[in-house]
Motif scaffolding. Structure first.
Motif, PDB file in Angstrom:
ATOM      1  N   PRO A  24      12.944  12.217  -4.425  1.00  0.00           N
ATOM      2  CA  PRO A  24      13.194  12.882  -2.863  1.00  0.00           C
ATOM      3  C   PRO A  24      11.888  12.924  -2.195  1.00  0.00           C
ATOM      4  O   PRO A  24      12.116  13.190  -1.017  1.00  0.00           O
ATOM      5  CB  PRO A  24      13.581  14.200  -3.455  1.00  0.00           C
ATOM      6  N   ALA A  25      10.733  13.075  -2.906  1.00  0.00           N
ATOM      7  CA  ALA A  25       9.502  13.353  -2.264  1.00  0.00           C
ATOM      8  C   ALA A  25       8.438  12.677  -3.125  1.00  0.00           C
ATOM      9  O   ALA A  25       8.237  12.357  -4.202  1.00  0.00           O
ATOM     10  CB  ALA A  25       9.024  14.784  -2.510  1.00  0.00           C
ATOM     11  N   ILE A  26       7.591  11.969  -2.110  1.00  0.00           N
ATOM     12  CA  ILE A  26       6.474  10.876  -2.358  1.00  0.00           C
ATOM     13  C   ILE A  26       5.365  11.178  -1.659  1.00  0.00           C
ATOM     14  O   ILE A  26       5.383  11.857  -0.536  1.00  0.00           O
ATOM     15  CB  ILE A  26       6.856   9.470  -2.448  1.00  0.00           C
ATOM     16  N   GLY A  27       4.002  11.090  -2.387  1.00  0.00           N
ATOM     17  CA  GLY A  27       2.866  10.858  -1.595  1.00  0.00           C
ATOM     18  C   GLY A  27       2.359   9.740  -1.590  1.00  0.00           C
ATOM     19  O   GLY A  27       2.744   8.796  -2.212  1.00  0.00           O
ATOM     20  N   ILE A  28       1.464   9.643  -0.529  1.00  0.00           N
ATOM     21  CA  ILE A  28       0.681   8.373  -0.189  1.00  0.00           C
ATOM     22  C   ILE A  28      -0.880   8.537  -0.192  1.00  0.00           C
ATOM     23  O   ILE A  28      -1.164   9.501   0.520  1.00  0.00           O
ATOM     24  CB  ILE A  28       1.088   7.412   1.114  1.00  0.00           C
ATOM     25  N   ALA A  29      -1.611   8.029  -1.155  1.00  0.00           N
ATOM     26  CA  ALA A  29      -3.098   8.189  -0.907  1.00  0.00           C
ATOM     27  C   ALA A  29      -3.547   6.988   0.179  1.00  0.00           C
ATOM     28  O   ALA A  29      -3.352   5.852  -0.260  1.00  0.00           O
ATOM     29  CB  ALA A  29      -3.875   7.618  -2.422  1.00  0.00           C
ATOM     30  N   VAL A  30      -4.195   7.477   1.185  1.00  0.00           N
ATOM     31  CA  VAL A  30      -4.625   6.669   2.257  1.00  0.00           C
ATOM     32  C   VAL A  30      -6.112   6.924   2.594  1.00  0.00           C
ATOM     33  O   VAL A  30      -6.525   8.001   2.909  1.00  0.00           O
ATOM     34  CB  VAL A  30      -3.862   7.207   3.678  1.00  0.00           C
ATOM     35  N   SER A  31      -6.938   5.928   2.332  1.00  0.00           N
ATOM     36  CA  SER A  31      -8.365   5.814   2.623  1.00  0.00           C
ATOM     37  C   SER A  31      -8.730   5.571   4.061  1.00  0.00           C
ATOM     38  O   SER A  31      -9.737   5.904   4.489  1.00  0.00           O
ATOM     39  CB  SER A  31      -9.086   5.121   1.686  1.00  0.00           C
ATOM     40  N   GLY A  32      -7.813   4.903   4.566  1.00  0.00           N
ATOM     41  CA  GLY A  32      -8.026   4.317   6.036  1.00  0.00           C
ATOM     42  C   GLY A  32      -8.157   2.942   5.953  1.00  0.00           C
ATOM     43  O   GLY A  32      -8.315   2.221   7.095  1.00  0.00           O
ATOM     44  N   GLY A  33      -8.347   2.089   4.832  1.00  0.00           N
ATOM     45  CA  GLY A  33      -8.607   0.906   4.641  1.00  0.00           C
ATOM     46  C   GLY A  33      -7.365   0.197   5.157  1.00  0.00           C
ATOM     47  O   GLY A  33      -6.326   0.931   5.188  1.00  0.00           O
ATOM     48  N   GLY A  34      -7.359  -1.302   5.288  1.00  0.00           N
ATOM     49  CA  GLY A  34      -6.027  -1.810   5.859  1.00  0.00           C
ATOM     50  C   GLY A  34      -4.911  -1.601   4.651  1.00  0.00           C
ATOM     51  O   GLY A  34      -3.839  -1.639   5.296  1.00  0.00           O
TER      52      GLY A  34
END
Length: 411
Positions: A24-34
């Motif tokens: 029901p809930a998920i996180g995303i690790a985003v560095s800013g790279g493509g």
């Protein structure tokens, strides 16, 4: 077997359905790279009512990193996704900087996921990362575990990590972003050949190697690794597990191939200590030699005692004495202690207090008793729950037989 879908996003969505369809809930690790920006857009479109959150780890290693984290925050806000910046506060300059930064990143993200009730954190690794990792580890002489493909999911630091983009290539993801007029940040360290990964990336490009083929090779090695894990699980089926120890039958252990013996020792040590990572290979090989010679040996805080009939794995008393109780009642990463009255504390019994605790009557061997949790009031011993009853203190092991089986099968 059907051919893979030509659309990389369709492949990623199919992977997400399989890996996170019931979350029901998920996180995303985003560095800013493509790669991670593409992942953020794909998951946002795929989520369909699921709660999605984004986090960026600012390691503080480059002066541009705060501005880059702010940019990711703006991109996430434009997609109506909550965003958090997690800052790494380095406590020491010692050790391998990149390894320390990677470990800190996972710990920061795990804490963020747990605080926000996220079932998993998705990472932006691609087929290119698979290929580069394979070549790097070949150069280091890694064993089959190191050469095997990164798993689509794994549990570590109390969090599940997902890699839904392993079937997609870096170039096709960037083409997809350009078609949508979505920008990303090019990290200048990706051009720095002081880093092994960048040198191997350039070598793959220079030799014209097929990234997809290298990723498939890593996947095939992963299948062989899984077969070895199943063999190891069979060799451990008669293990005796409980009261903080593991006992392996000597015959089943000694008649197994060397790689199976190594896997059993690694899994047993991780079960005893709760470590997120296995012992170093050189130390493990030293431990295996000691077992073969019938000698006691310590390995990463685990005491290994071989005999003619069995191999016993217990906590090293000296390591247990260094452990401190945590706020959540967990002690030595092995036991959960509850019901402590004010003024009571938990510490290992230690070898100097065995007689005081009447350990011989408990049936526990000397070293197991010394590493056991004891309840103290100041310097006075109040109780040793594993040896004899005392105040109404509840003690529960953090790991049982199921966790050992899982560690035997772990990647």
């Amino acid at each position: 077997m059907s051919a893979p879908h030509p659309d990389p996003v369709a492949r990623i969505r199919a992977n997400l359905d399989r890996l996170a369809g019931d979350m029901p809930a998920i996180g995303i690790a985003v560095s800013g790279g493509g790669d991670s920006v593409a992942l953020m857009h794909v998951i946002r479109d795929w989520a369909a009512g699921r709660r999605v959150m984004v986090a960026t780890v600012d390691h503080g290693l480059r002066p541009e990193s705060p501005a880059e984290a702010k940019q990711v925050s703006q991109w996430a806000k434009a997609l109506d996704l909550p965003h958090a910046v997690l800052k790494w506060q380095r406590e020491s300059e010692a050790g391998n900087l990149m390894a320390n930064a990677r470990d800190a990143r996972l710990r920061l993200l795990a804490g963020w996921a747990q605080r926000n009730g996220l079932a998993a954190v998705a990472l932006g690794h691609t087929a290119d990362d698979q290929a580069e990792t394979l070549m790097m580890r070949l150069g280091r002489g890694s064993g089959i575990d190191g050469l095997a493909a990164m798993a689509e999911w794994r549990d570590a630091f109390g969090t599940r990590w997902l890699r839904p983009m392993l079937t997609a290539g870096r170039a096709e993801l960037r083409d997809w972003l350009r078609a949508r007029e979505v920008g990303w940040i090019d990290d200048p360290s990706n051009e720095n050949e002081d880093f092994d990964r960048i040198r191997f990336r350039r070598a793959i490009e220079g030799l014209g190697l097929d990234v997809a083929a290298l990723a498939r090779a890593a996947a095939h090695i992963g299948e062989a690794r899984d077969a070895l894990s199943h063999y190891a699980a069979l060799a451990a089926r008669d293990a005796l597990i409980g009261r903080g120890r593991i006992v392996l039958p000597r015959q089943a252990f000694s008649t197994s191939p060397p790689e199976i013996r190594r896997r059993l020792v690694v899994a047993a040590c991780r079960w005893i200590t709760g470590a997120d990572y296995p012992p170093r290979r050189a130390a493990t090989m030293h431990g295996l030699q000691a077992i073969a010679s019938g000698n006691r040996v310590t390995l990463d805080g685990t005491l290994i005692e071989p005999s003619a009939s069995e191999i016993r794995f217990v906590r090293e008393p000296a390591a247990a004495l260094r452990a401190a109780a945590q706020e959540d009642g967990i002690w030595d990463n092995r036991w959960r202690i509850s019901g402590l009255e004010d003024g009571l504390r938990v510490s290992a019994l230690g070898p100097d207090n065995l007689t005081l605790a009447r350990w011989r009557q408990s049936g526990l061997p000397r070293d197991e008793a010394a590493a056991s949790p004891a309840i103290w009031r100041g310097d006075a011993l109040v109780a040793v729950p594993l040896l004899r009853p005392g105040p109404p203190v509840e003690i529960q092991p953090l790991r049982g037989a199921a966790e050992f089986r899982r560690m035997v099968m772990a990647h």
